[in-house]
Design an enzyme around this catalytic site. Structure first.
Site, PDB file in Angstrom:
ATOM      1  N   TYR A   1       0.846  -1.203   0.000  1.00 48.08           N
ATOM      2  CA  TYR A   1       0.000   0.000   0.000  1.00 48.08           C
ATOM      3  C   TYR A   1       0.881   1.253   0.000  1.00 48.08           C
ATOM      4  O   TYR A   1       0.650   2.202  -0.756  1.00 48.08           O
ATOM      5  CB  TYR A   1      -0.885  -0.051   1.242  1.00 48.08           C
ATOM      6  CG  TYR A   1      -1.741   1.158   1.504  1.00 48.08           C
ATOM      7  CD1 TYR A   1      -2.832   1.448   0.684  1.00 48.08           C
ATOM      8  CD2 TYR A   1      -1.506   1.995   2.598  1.00 48.08           C
ATOM      9  CE1 TYR A   1      -3.647   2.547   0.949  1.00 48.08           C
ATOM     10  CE2 TYR A   1      -2.306   3.081   2.874  1.00 48.08           C
ATOM     11  CZ  TYR A   1      -3.377   3.356   2.047  1.00 48.08           C
ATOM     12  OH  TYR A   1      -4.187   4.436   2.310  1.00 48.08           O
TER      13      TYR A   1
ATOM     14  N   LYS B   1       1.082   4.336  -2.719  1.00 48.40           N
ATOM     15  CA  LYS B   1       0.821   5.741  -2.364  1.00 48.40           C
ATOM     16  C   LYS B   1       2.052   6.609  -2.658  1.00 48.40           C
ATOM     17  O   LYS B   1       1.930   7.740  -3.132  1.00 48.40           O
ATOM     18  CB  LYS B   1       0.429   5.848  -0.885  1.00 48.40           C
ATOM     19  CG  LYS B   1      -0.977   5.320  -0.584  1.00 48.40           C
ATOM     20  CD  LYS B   1      -2.056   6.190  -1.219  1.00 48.40           C
ATOM     21  CE  LYS B   1      -3.449   5.704  -0.876  1.00 48.40           C
ATOM     22  NZ  LYS B   1      -4.521   6.472  -1.524  1.00 48.40           N
TER      23      LYS B   1
HETATM   24  N1  LIG Z   1      -9.228   5.560   6.347  1.00 51.72           N
HETATM   25  C1  LIG Z   1      -7.995   5.949   6.612  1.00 51.72           C
HETATM   26  O1  LIG Z   1      -7.531   5.969   7.772  1.00 51.72           O
HETATM   27  C2  LIG Z   1      -7.083   6.402   5.502  1.00 51.72           C
HETATM   28  C3  LIG Z   1      -5.793   6.808   5.851  1.00 51.72           C
HETATM   29  C4  LIG Z   1      -4.934   7.239   4.846  1.00 51.72           C
HETATM   30  C5  LIG Z   1      -5.379   7.282   3.539  1.00 51.72           C
HETATM   31  N2  LIG Z   1      -6.636   6.873   3.225  1.00 51.72           N
HETATM   32  C6  LIG Z   1      -7.047   6.959   1.819  1.00 51.72           C
HETATM   33  O2  LIG Z   1      -8.328   7.558   1.737  1.00 51.72           O
HETATM   34  C7  LIG Z   1      -9.013   7.083   0.568  1.00 51.72           C
HETATM   35  C8  LIG Z   1     -10.387   6.569   0.947  1.00 51.72           C
HETATM   36  O3  LIG Z   1     -10.240   5.540   1.912  1.00 51.72           O
HETATM   37  P1  LIG Z   1     -11.436   5.086   2.857  1.00 51.72           P
HETATM   38  O4  LIG Z   1     -10.866   4.898   4.212  1.00 51.72           O
HETATM   39  O5  LIG Z   1     -12.624   5.968   2.658  1.00 51.72           O
HETATM   40  O6  LIG Z   1     -11.714   3.627   2.278  1.00 51.72           O
HETATM   41  P2  LIG Z   1     -13.068   2.842   1.911  1.00 51.72           P
HETATM   42  O7  LIG Z   1     -14.177   3.246   2.806  1.00 51.72           O
HETATM   43  O8  LIG Z   1     -12.660   1.413   1.876  1.00 51.72           O
HETATM   44  O9  LIG Z   1     -13.392   3.361   0.454  1.00 51.72           O
HETATM   45  C9  LIG Z   1     -12.552   3.025  -0.619  1.00 51.72           C
HETATM   46  C10 LIG Z   1     -13.184   3.536  -1.895  1.00 51.72           C
HETATM   47  O10 LIG Z   1     -12.320   3.169  -3.000  1.00 51.72           O
HETATM   48  C11 LIG Z   1     -13.079   2.398  -3.948  1.00 51.72           C
HETATM   49  N3  LIG Z   1     -12.267   1.327  -4.514  1.00 51.72           N
HETATM   50  C12 LIG Z   1     -11.690   0.300  -3.855  1.00 51.72           C
HETATM   51  N4  LIG Z   1     -11.050  -0.509  -4.722  1.00 51.72           N
HETATM   52  C13 LIG Z   1     -11.245   0.026  -5.957  1.00 51.72           C
HETATM   53  C14 LIG Z   1     -10.852  -0.345  -7.256  1.00 51.72           C
HETATM   54  N5  LIG Z   1     -10.116  -1.442  -7.463  1.00 51.72           N
HETATM   55  N6  LIG Z   1     -11.251   0.438  -8.284  1.00 51.72           N
HETATM   56  C15 LIG Z   1     -11.989   1.538  -8.068  1.00 51.72           C
HETATM   57  N7  LIG Z   1     -12.401   1.954  -6.848  1.00 51.72           N
HETATM   58  C16 LIG Z   1     -12.025   1.200  -5.817  1.00 51.72           C
HETATM   59  C17 LIG Z   1     -14.222   1.792  -3.150  1.00 51.72           C
HETATM   60  O11 LIG Z   1     -15.289   1.491  -4.035  1.00 51.72           O
HETATM   61  P3  LIG Z   1     -16.264   0.228  -3.828  1.00 51.72           P
HETATM   62  O12 LIG Z   1     -17.295   0.670  -2.822  1.00 51.72           O
HETATM   63  O13 LIG Z   1     -16.811  -0.015  -5.183  1.00 51.72           O
HETATM   64  O14 LIG Z   1     -15.415  -0.903  -3.310  1.00 51.72           O
HETATM   65  C18 LIG Z   1     -14.546   2.912  -2.180  1.00 51.72           C
HETATM   66  O15 LIG Z   1     -15.354   3.878  -2.777  1.00 51.72           O
HETATM   67  C19 LIG Z   1      -8.100   6.001  -0.039  1.00 51.72           C
HETATM   68  O16 LIG Z   1      -7.323   6.589  -1.050  1.00 51.72           O
HETATM   69  C20 LIG Z   1      -7.221   5.603   1.136  1.00 51.72           C
HETATM   70  O17 LIG Z   1      -5.982   5.076   0.711  1.00 51.72           O
HETATM   71  C21 LIG Z   1      -7.498   6.431   4.181  1.00 51.72           C
END
Ligand SMILES: NC(=O)c1ccc[n+]([C@@H]2O[C@H](COP(=O)([O-])OP(=O)(O)OC[C@H]3O[C@@H](n4cnc5c(N)ncnc54)[C@H](OP(=O)(O)O)[C@@H]3O)[C@@H](O)[C@H]2O)c1
Length: 257
Positions: free
Chosen positions: A152, A156
Site C-alpha cells: 500500500y 501511495k
Molecule cells: N481511512 C484511513 O484511515 C485512511 C488513511 C490514509 C489514507 N486513506 C485513503 O483515503 C481514501 C479513501 O479511503 P477510505 O478509508 O474511505 O476507504 P473505503 O471506505 O474502503 O473506500 C474506498 C473507496 O475506494 C473504492 N475502490 C476500492 N477498490 C477500488 C478499485 N479497485 N477500483 C476503483 N475503486 C475502488 C471503493 O469502491 P467500492 O465501494 O466499489 O469498493 C470505495 O469507494 C483512499 O485513497 C485511502 O488510501 C485512508
C-alpha cells in the site's frame, strides 16, 4: 459555485466528500463509483439532496470541472499489518498484491488525471487532489520503523511521484496537483472484532509507535472531521504559493497524526 469529480465516492471518505461538497446547492458534485445503483440509493437515504448525477455528468463532460479528487483506492487485504519479510513467505501472493495495488492506485490515477485534464484546464479552480497516506512518508517509515502495509505504501508513494510529475507538467497552465493524507480515519478498517489475533497484536505495536510519534494521538477521526481538514488544506493551496506537487497531511504540514 464549483464543480467536482470525486472517485471512490461509494463510501468512507469519498462519500463524505460528496456529502460536504453538496451542502452548497450551487455546487455540482459528481461521484465516480463502481456500483452506481447502490450508491444512488445510499445518497438518497443519507444525503437526501437533489440527485441528478447522469444529467449533470452529461452537462459537465461537455464543459469543465474545477476540482478532481482522486480518493478511490484499492486498500490492502492481507498486508495491512505485516512487513515485506513476512509477506515474502508467499512470493506469488506478495507479487499479486503489489501489482494489483499499483494497477489501481498508480496506473489508474495516471489515466484518471489524463482523462480529466481537458475538463480541469477549462475549469476555474484547476485543482487536482490525490488522497494519499502518511504510510508514503519515507522519513516516518524509517524513523518510527513502520514496516507494515508495504504494498500500500509503495502505491501511495508512487502516486505522490505521479502527482509531482503532473504538477511539474501543468504548473505553467495554472493546474495545482497535490497529495494530501486524510489522517487516520474510521471507515471500517480498524474494527478489532474483524481482525485476526496476529493482526490485533500488530495493531497494538503500531499504536505504540504512533503514540511515540504523536503522543497526543487519540485514535481515528471521523470522515467528517478529516474531510473538513482536507478541504481547508486544498482551498488555501495554490501554484503561486509553491504548493504544486506537494505531499502534506490533513493539517497542511508533514505532521501525519
Ligand atoms: N481511512 C484511513 O484511515 C485512511 C488513511 C490514509 C489514507 N486513506 C485513503 O483515503 C481514501 C479513501 O479511503 P477510505 O478509508 O474511505 O476507504 P473505503 O471506505 O474502503 O473506500 C474506498 C473507496 O475506494 C473504492 N475502490 C476500492 N477498490 C477500488 C478499485 N479497485 N477500483 C476503483 N475503486 C475502488 C471503493 O469502491 P467500492 O465501494 O466499489 O469498493 C470505495 O469507494 C483512499 O485513497 C485511502 O488510501 C485512508
Amino acid at each position: 459555485m464549483s464543480s467536482y469529480v470525486v472517485t471512490g465516492a461509494s463510501r468512507g471518505i469519498g462519500f463524505e466528500f460528496l456529502r460536504q461538497l453538496s451542502i452548497n446547492p450551487a455546487n455540482t458534485v459528481i461521484g465516480l463509483v463502481r456500483n452506481v445503483k447502490s450508491t444512488e440509493a445510499k445518497v438518497t437515504a443519507e444525503i437526501n439532496r437533489s440527485n441528478k448525477a447522469s444529467e449533470a455528468t452529461a452537462r459537465i463532460t461537455g464543459g469543465s470541472i474545477d476540482y478532481l479528487i482522486a480518493n478511490g483506492a484499492r486498500l490492502p487485504e492481507g498486508s495491512s499489518f505485516v512487513g515485506f519479510g513476512e509477506l515474502g513467505k508467499n512470493p506469488t501472493a506478495l507479487e499479486e498484491e503489489l501489482i494489483a495495488g499499483c494497477k489501481t492506485n498508480v496506473v489508474g490515477n495516471v489515466h484518471l488525471f489524463n482523462l480529466f485534464l481537458p475538463l480541469i484546464l477549462s475549469g476555474q479552480q484547476k485543482k487536482v487532489i490525490a488522497i494519499s497516506s502518511g504510510h508514503a512518508d519515507l522519513d516516518l517509515i524509517s524513523k518510527y520503523e513502520i514496516e507494515v502495509s508495504g504494498p500500500y505504501a509503495v502505491g501511495k508513494a508512487a502516486t505522490n511521484a505521479v502527482v509531482a510529475k503532473f504538477g511539474a507538467e501543468y504548473a505553467k497552465d495554472g493546474v495545482l496537483f497535490m497529495s494530501i493524507s486524510p489522517g487516520v480515519v474510521e471507515t471500517g478498517h480498524f474494527n478489532p472484532a474483524q481482525l485476526s489475533e496476529n493482526d490485533r497484536q500488530s495493531v497494538g505495536v503500531l499504536a505504540t509507535k504512533f503514540r511515540k510519534y504523536a503522543p497526543h494521538f487519540q485514535g481515528p477521526m471521523t470522515p467528517e472531521a478529516s474531510v473538513k481538514h482536507v478541504i481547508s488544506v486544498y482551498e488555501k493551496a495554490s501554484v503561486a504559493n509553491g504548493d504544486g506537487g506537494s505531499f502534506v497531511s490533513h493539517l497542511g504540514t508533514k505532521q501525519w497524526l
